[in-house]
Design a protein around this motif. Structure first.
Motif, mmCIF file in Angstrom:
data_model
loop_
_atom_site.group_PDB
_atom_site.id
_atom_site.type_symbol
_atom_site.label_atom_id
_atom_site.label_comp_id
_atom_site.label_asym_id
_atom_site.label_seq_id
_atom_site.Cartn_x
_atom_site.Cartn_y
_atom_site.Cartn_z
ATOM 1 N N UNK A 90 0.856 -1.190 0.000
ATOM 2 C CA UNK A 90 0.000 0.000 0.000
ATOM 3 C C UNK A 90 0.886 1.233 0.000
ATOM 4 N N UNK A 91 0.901 1.930 1.155
ATOM 5 C CA UNK A 91 1.760 3.129 1.271
ATOM 6 C C UNK A 91 3.057 2.726 1.964
ATOM 7 N N UNK A 92 4.146 2.888 1.264
ATOM 8 C CA UNK A 92 5.453 2.465 1.806
ATOM 9 C C UNK A 92 6.326 3.705 1.973
ATOM 10 N N UNK A 93 6.803 3.914 3.200
ATOM 11 C CA UNK A 93 7.690 5.048 3.426
ATOM 12 C C UNK A 93 9.136 4.531 3.437
ATOM 13 N N UNK A 108 13.252 1.261 -3.885
ATOM 14 C CA UNK A 108 12.151 2.173 -4.203
ATOM 15 C C UNK A 108 11.562 1.804 -5.565
ATOM 16 N N UNK A 109 12.457 1.536 -6.504
ATOM 17 C CA UNK A 109 11.980 1.170 -7.842
ATOM 18 C C UNK A 109 11.174 -0.127 -7.781
ATOM 19 N N UNK A 110 11.692 -1.113 -7.043
ATOM 20 C CA UNK A 110 10.998 -2.399 -6.956
ATOM 21 C C UNK A 110 9.636 -2.245 -6.260
ATOM 22 N N UNK A 111 9.585 -1.457 -5.181
ATOM 23 C CA UNK A 111 8.312 -1.282 -4.472
ATOM 24 C C UNK A 111 7.313 -0.474 -5.311
ATOM 25 N N UNK A 112 7.827 0.506 -6.047
ATOM 26 C CA UNK A 112 6.935 1.290 -6.916
ATOM 27 C C UNK A 112 6.406 0.392 -8.042
ATOM 28 N N UNK A 113 7.280 -0.425 -8.619
ATOM 29 C CA UNK A 113 6.849 -1.316 -9.712
ATOM 30 C C UNK A 113 5.842 -2.359 -9.232
ATOM 31 N N UNK A 114 5.896 -2.683 -7.934
ATOM 32 C CA UNK A 114 4.942 -3.661 -7.378
ATOM 33 C C UNK A 114 3.597 -3.013 -7.049
ATOM 34 N N UNK A 117 2.482 2.867 -3.236
ATOM 35 C CA UNK A 117 2.668 4.318 -3.267
ATOM 36 C C UNK A 117 3.876 4.600 -2.384
ATOM 37 N N UNK A 118 4.933 5.109 -2.973
ATOM 38 C CA UNK A 118 6.187 5.278 -2.218
ATOM 39 C C UNK A 118 6.355 6.729 -1.774
ATOM 40 N N UNK A 119 6.632 6.885 -0.501
ATOM 41 C CA UNK A 119 6.948 8.196 0.063
ATOM 42 C C UNK A 119 8.409 8.108 0.499
ATOM 43 N N UNK A 140 8.558 8.339 -6.751
ATOM 44 C CA UNK A 140 7.871 8.519 -5.469
ATOM 45 C C UNK A 140 6.661 9.439 -5.593
ATOM 46 N N UNK A 141 5.708 9.202 -4.704
ATOM 47 C CA UNK A 141 4.537 10.091 -4.645
ATOM 48 C C UNK A 141 4.962 11.410 -3.999
ATOM 49 N N UNK A 142 5.772 11.302 -2.971
ATOM 50 C CA UNK A 142 6.302 12.496 -2.278
ATOM 51 C C UNK A 142 7.761 12.244 -1.950
ATOM 52 N N UNK A 143 8.556 13.311 -1.952
ATOM 53 C CA UNK A 143 9.945 13.196 -1.484
ATOM 54 C C UNK A 143 10.181 14.283 -0.448
ATOM 55 N N UNK A 144 10.716 13.895 0.685
ATOM 56 C CA UNK A 144 11.063 14.848 1.741
ATOM 57 C C UNK A 144 12.568 14.787 1.946
#
Ligand code: FES
Length: 273
Positions: A90-93, A108-114, A117-119, A140-144
């Protein structure tokens, strides 16, 4: 990529074909060199290359940074370790500090491809030491961003950013934290407060990288694990970070001695013309 941080593209076609997010290779610069583990930051199976990113802080990494394009490493052994278990949470930080940014990038790439929603929360001592920001932003959906000196993003640590988000009511299903031991320790302490499952990637001292020497042992949930074969990913809430930090310091004096010897040899050489 940044002062003291070097990106090296290595021709290693068989590794490039097989390596998955979270796995690493063992490197030797020359026949008598020590063996060091490096997480594979990127790969190009078509070109037959893997990307290694490292900070030139120790004897071996400084020697690696001095290599010229076209020179060879003595060994590149891998891929080693278990690949990260990538699922749709789901939402992965994703929280990374320092050179850990290079290691979290393939995750990040692997989790986004799966389909997650990557923060992403990226931190460094100063803005000059940040890299892969554009690449990570694209996934990423957001980058901090947080920097210790306040030169970019929030003045402070990645954990300050994460705490702000969690206390502000943001909900995440999974957390990934990769970076220096104090950063992973602080991040997992925080996510434990919020009951947020957290995966960390550990990089203890390794010798063989194949489960035989015991050099990489870590304690997880009170049990001895070998990071090279049982990891390098572990449940961050169960890792004994204090023991890991202590074991990482085991050869600091020897390393410093070696660096001093090299500096003396260089000085001597310069004096002799
Ligand atoms: Fe030797 Fe892991 S590096 S057992």
């Amino acid at each position: 990529m940044a002062p003291t941080v070097t990106l090296m593209e290595v021709e290693a076609p068989r590794v490039a074909r097989k390596v998955q997010a979270g796995q690493f290779v063992m490197i030797r610069v020359d026949e008598s060199g020590e063996r060091i583990p490096l997480t594979v930051a990127d790969k190009d199976p078509d070109k037959g290359t893997i990307t290694l990113v490292f900070q030139a802080v120790g004897y071996t990494t400084r020697r690696m940074a001095d290599l010229e394009v076209g020179q060879a490493l003595a060994d590149v052994l891998g891929p080693l370790g278990k690949a990260t278990e990538v699922k749709k949470y789901g939402r992965v930080v994703c929280v990374a500090g320092g050179v850990g940014i290079a290691f979290i990038y393939p995750e990040i790439r692997a989790f986004a491809e799966a389909g997650n929603e990557v923060i992403s929360i990226l931190g460094a001592r100063s803005k000059d030491l940040l890299f892969y920001v554009e690449e990570i932003t694209a996934l990423s959906k957001e980058v901090h961003i947080a920097t210790d000196d306040g030169s970019l993003g929030r003045h402070g640590f990645v954990t300050d950013v994460l705490r702000g988000l969690l206390e502000g009511g943001e909900k995440y299903d999974y957390c990934l934290a990769i970076g220096p031991i104090p950063m992973m320790k602080a991040t997992t302490a925080l996510t434990k407060e919020f009951d947020l499952p957290t995966l960390v990637s550990l990089d203890p001292i390794m010798v063989d990288g194949t489960g035989m020497c015991g050099g990489c042992r870590v304690t997880v949930a009170g049990e001895v694990k070998f990071a090279c074969v049982d990891g390098p990913d572990f449940d961050g809430h169960l890792v004994d970070f204090d023991e890991l930090a202590q074991r990482k310091r085991a050869f600091v004096e020897e390393e410093q001695c070696l660096l001093q010897q090299v500096a003396d040899q260089i000085k001597e050489g310069a004096e002799q013309g």
